[in-house]
Design a protein around this motif. Structure first.
Motif: not given
Length: 140
Positions: A21-30, A64-75
C-alpha cells in the motif's frame, strides 16, 4: 513447530500486503530513516518513534487516488525483482542489498559520516555504469 511456521507465514503475508500500500510504504520508509537517526544519536525517543511508525504502517490505510507514480514504480520494480528467477546476478544483488543494510547500520551506530558518503559514492558510480549501459556508451 508446524504452528509456528504457519504464524510466521501469515505474519509475513500480512506485512507484505501492508507494504504494497502506498501510504504504508511511505510510513515504513520514513520509519527506517528514523531508525538510522536513532542509531546515530543512540536515542531511546527516536527508537520508540521508529517502533511507533512501524506499528502505524501496519494499519490499513487507504490508497491515494491517483496513486503516487514514484511509489508505484518502486513497488512494481520490487514485485518484478522478487518474481524473477534466481540467477547469479540476482544473488549478487541480494548480497549487495543485505551487505549495504548492515554497512549503513554499522556506520550509523559508529557515527561515521565519511563511511556513509563512501557508500553514496559507490552507489553513484554504479548508477553511472548502468546509465552508460542504458545509453549504449559502455557494454557490460
Amino acid at each position: 513447530m508446524l504452528g509456528f511456521d504457519m504464524v510466521i507465514t501469515n505474519l509475513a503475508a500480512f506485512v507484505w500486503k501492508r507494504h504494497q500500500s502506498h501510504w504504508n510504504w511511505i510510513i515504513m520508509l520514513v520509519s527506517l530513516f528514523v531508525l538510522f537517526m536513532a542509531l546515530w544519536m543512540k536515542s531511546f525517543f527516536l527508537t520508540f518513534s521508529f517502533i511507533l511508525g512501524m506499528a502505524i504502517s501496519l494499519k490499513k490505510l487507504p490508497d491515494p487516488v491517483p496513486p503516487f507514480a514514484l511509489v508505484e514504480k518502486f513497488l512494481r520494480h520490487e514485485r518484478d525483482w522478487l518474481a524473477a528467477p534466481w540467477s547469479w546476478k540476482k544473488g549478487l544483488q541480494a548480497f549487495g542489498i543485505i551487505a549495504s543494510v548492515i554497512y549503513v547500520f554499522v556506520c550509523c551506530w559508529g557515527e561515521s559520516l565519511m563511511l556513509l558518503l563512501l557508500l553514496v559514492g559507490i552507489y553513484a558510480n554504479i548508477a553511472c555504469v548502468y546509465g552508460n549501459k542504458r545509453m549504449g556508451i559502455d557494454d557490460l
